[in-house]
Design an enzyme around this catalytic site. Structure first.
Site, short mmCIF file in Angstrom:
data_model
loop_
_atom_site.label_atom_id
_atom_site.label_comp_id
_atom_site.label_asym_id
_atom_site.label_seq_id
_atom_site.Cartn_x
_atom_site.Cartn_y
_atom_site.Cartn_z
N ARG A 290 101.29 20.18 86.35
CA ARG A 290 101.21 18.85 86.74
C ARG A 290 101.26 18.06 85.76
O ARG A 290 100.35 18.02 84.72
CB ARG A 290 99.91 18.21 87.64
CG ARG A 290 99.62 16.92 88.06
CD ARG A 290 98.46 16.73 88.64
NE ARG A 290 98.57 15.19 89.32
CZ ARG A 290 99.13 14.86 90.32
NH1 ARG A 290 99.72 15.70 90.99
NH2 ARG A 290 99.02 13.61 90.73
N HIS A 291 102.14 17.22 85.14
CA HIS A 291 102.24 16.32 84.16
C HIS A 291 101.16 15.34 84.02
O HIS A 291 100.88 14.50 85.05
CB HIS A 291 103.38 15.57 83.90
CG HIS A 291 103.87 15.34 82.55
ND1 HIS A 291 103.23 14.06 82.00
CD2 HIS A 291 104.60 15.90 81.83
CE1 HIS A 291 103.75 13.97 80.45
NE2 HIS A 291 104.39 15.21 80.43
N PRO A 292 100.49 15.20 82.85
CA PRO A 292 99.20 14.06 82.83
C PRO A 292 99.82 12.70 82.78
O PRO A 292 98.95 11.70 83.14
CB PRO A 292 98.35 14.71 81.68
CG PRO A 292 99.53 15.18 80.62
CD PRO A 292 100.47 15.80 81.53
N GLN A 295 104.88 10.88 86.71
CA GLN A 295 104.62 10.99 88.03
C GLN A 295 105.67 10.52 88.80
O GLN A 295 106.16 9.32 88.70
CB GLN A 295 103.35 10.23 88.59
CG GLN A 295 101.82 11.05 88.14
CD GLN A 295 102.00 12.53 88.51
OE1 GLN A 295 102.32 13.01 89.54
NE2 GLN A 295 101.40 13.39 87.48
#
Length: 438
Positions: A290-292, A295
């Site tokens: 999951r990219h911080p 999104q």
């Protein structure tokens, strides 16, 4: 550029732009002969690449032919740099300890037909010379080699090369055209302070740089799955050597290059550091796939294995909502109208995506993503990676004459097939090199 084009039809590129001295060109002829005979043997044995694959070199001419690299090296970082110079045609003489074992990376594992997979990965195309640097005769031999060398690389323990009489400052004074490369854990005393003489290995640097906290769960930092500090440093060194060779053509003088495992990962950590300095929090951690800060850019459950999607802009988000989620209203919702808004409301968006993905057959979902050009990826394990249609392999010969299928060099040049040269056995080239430089 016009001059370079004319000259390159007659000479290897190294002779045109890298200032190869005429008295050095014989140095690569031995290596070319050995490599050519081994390549012929491989073809005679019926070994072929699994797929068509390429590098910047051909069996006829390589860009760095005529360049002599001498490397007092061990482990991964320096060997990575010099192996990629060897791929491009440079003659690389690897100096190993005269203790019957050599580079300790030879003993890391036995996964490559009994050889260390690590060693095979970063030592193809080299010649191995075992020296006792406390021996006056071996010291004199190394100086004779260096008098004809273009590049000196070392990544021994801090201060070891200087104590042996082969520190870069002394070598640059003695051989003004020599390019020297020093690789350490944290850098010189002026930049690293009390860290300068600390031993440093990949996972230690991952911990010190903070990258392990981004990879792991809160309170439980995790090692990145490959030796990223070593490899990043080797990549930066490789690029720096090429720059230095071009600079030497302009000035006629070598340069001193100093880098470290820590500085390499520090460069990779630039964005997280800016993030932390801006808000005092930095990127969220423990997110898995999951990219911080983008999104939706995450892996989502499906009726089968997870599927990862990557949405990079508003056009892509609108396409996902309309064509896959069948929710064309979402891009107009203030909670999801921009990437910043989506990151702030990621939990709500996740529920919408998860419900949609779980309602569809996984094959139908992937077909939709592909049809509508939504960036996605399947989450592979090592078996899946080994069978990936985009994975290109080439054979590499081991010291015992057997072959392993290595991953092909990633860069492609003019459709020329890669010809990776053999991995050397310990002290394999002692007699040849000692005779040549007697």
């Amino acid at each position: 550029m016009q001059i370079l084009r004319r000259a390159s039809t007659r000479l290897p590129l190294a002779s045109v732009i890298l200032n190869v001295r005429p008295d050095q060109r014989h140095l690569s002829s031995v290596a070319r002969g050995v490599a050519a005979s081994r390549s012929r043997s491989a073809l005679d044995a019926g070994v072929r690449p699994l797929r068509r694959c390429f590098s910047g070199a051909t069996s006829e001419r390589r860009p760095l032919e005529g360049i002599l690299v001498v490397s007092l090296e061990q482990a991964i970082a320096a060997p990575f740099c010099t192996s990629r110079l060897a791929d491009a045609g440079a003659r690389v003489i690897k100096i190993e300890r005269n203790d019957g074992k050599g580079d300790f990376a030879r003993g890391y594992d036995e996964f490559a037909n009994g050889e260390s997979a690590y060693f095979v990965y970063v030592n193809r195309g080299k010649e191995s010379l075992a020296l006792d640097l406390k021996s006056p005769d071996d010291q004199a031999l190394l100086h004779r080699i260096l008098s004809k060398a273009d590049v000196w690389v070392q990544n021994m323990a801090p201060g070891a090369a200087d104590r042996a009489g082969f520190g870069s400052a002394a070598l640059r004074e003695k051989y003004p055209s020599l390019i020297t490369v020093d690789i350490s854990g944290y850098g010189h005393p002026e930049s690293a302070g009390l860290y300068w003489d600390m031993k440093a290995y990949d996972m230690l640097i991952q911990a010190e740089s903070g990258i392990s906290t981004l990879t792991g769960k809160p309170g439980w930092p995790t090692r990145v799955g490959v030796s990223v500090a070593d490899i990043a440093c080797g990549m930066f060194c490789h690029a720096s050597v090429l720059e230095a060779l071009l600079e030497r053509k302009r000035t006629g003088k070598g340069v001193s290059i100093d880098t470290s495992l820590f500085s390499a990962l520090a460069d990779w950590m630039s964005v997280p550091l800016m993030h932390w300095e801006a808000d005092g929090k930095g990127p969220s951690i423990g997110n898995g796939l999951r990219h911080p800060s983008v999104q939706p850019y995450a892996a989502y459950e499906t009726q089968g294995a997870p599927v990862l999607i990557s949405i990079q802009n508003e056009r892509e988000f609108a396409s996902l909502c309309e064509k896959v989620l069948e929710r064309p209203d979402l891009p107009k919702d203030e909670k999801f109208c921009s990437n910043v808004a989506r990151c702030s409301n990621s939990a709500a968006l996740d529920e919408i995506i998860k419900a949609s993905f779980l309602s569809m057959d996984r094959t139908a979902l992937i077909d939709k993503l592909r049809t509508h050009r939504i960036a996605y990826g399947e989450v592979n394990d090592m078996e899946g990676f080994s069978k990936h249609p985009a994975l290109t392999r080439v054979p590499v010969e081991l010291p015992d004459g057997s072959k392993v299928q290595a991953v092909a060099p990633p860069a492609q040049f003019d459709g020329k097939p890669a010809q990776l040269r053999p991995v050397p056995g310990y002290a394999q080239h002692d007699e040849q090199i000692r005779k040549e430089f007697a």
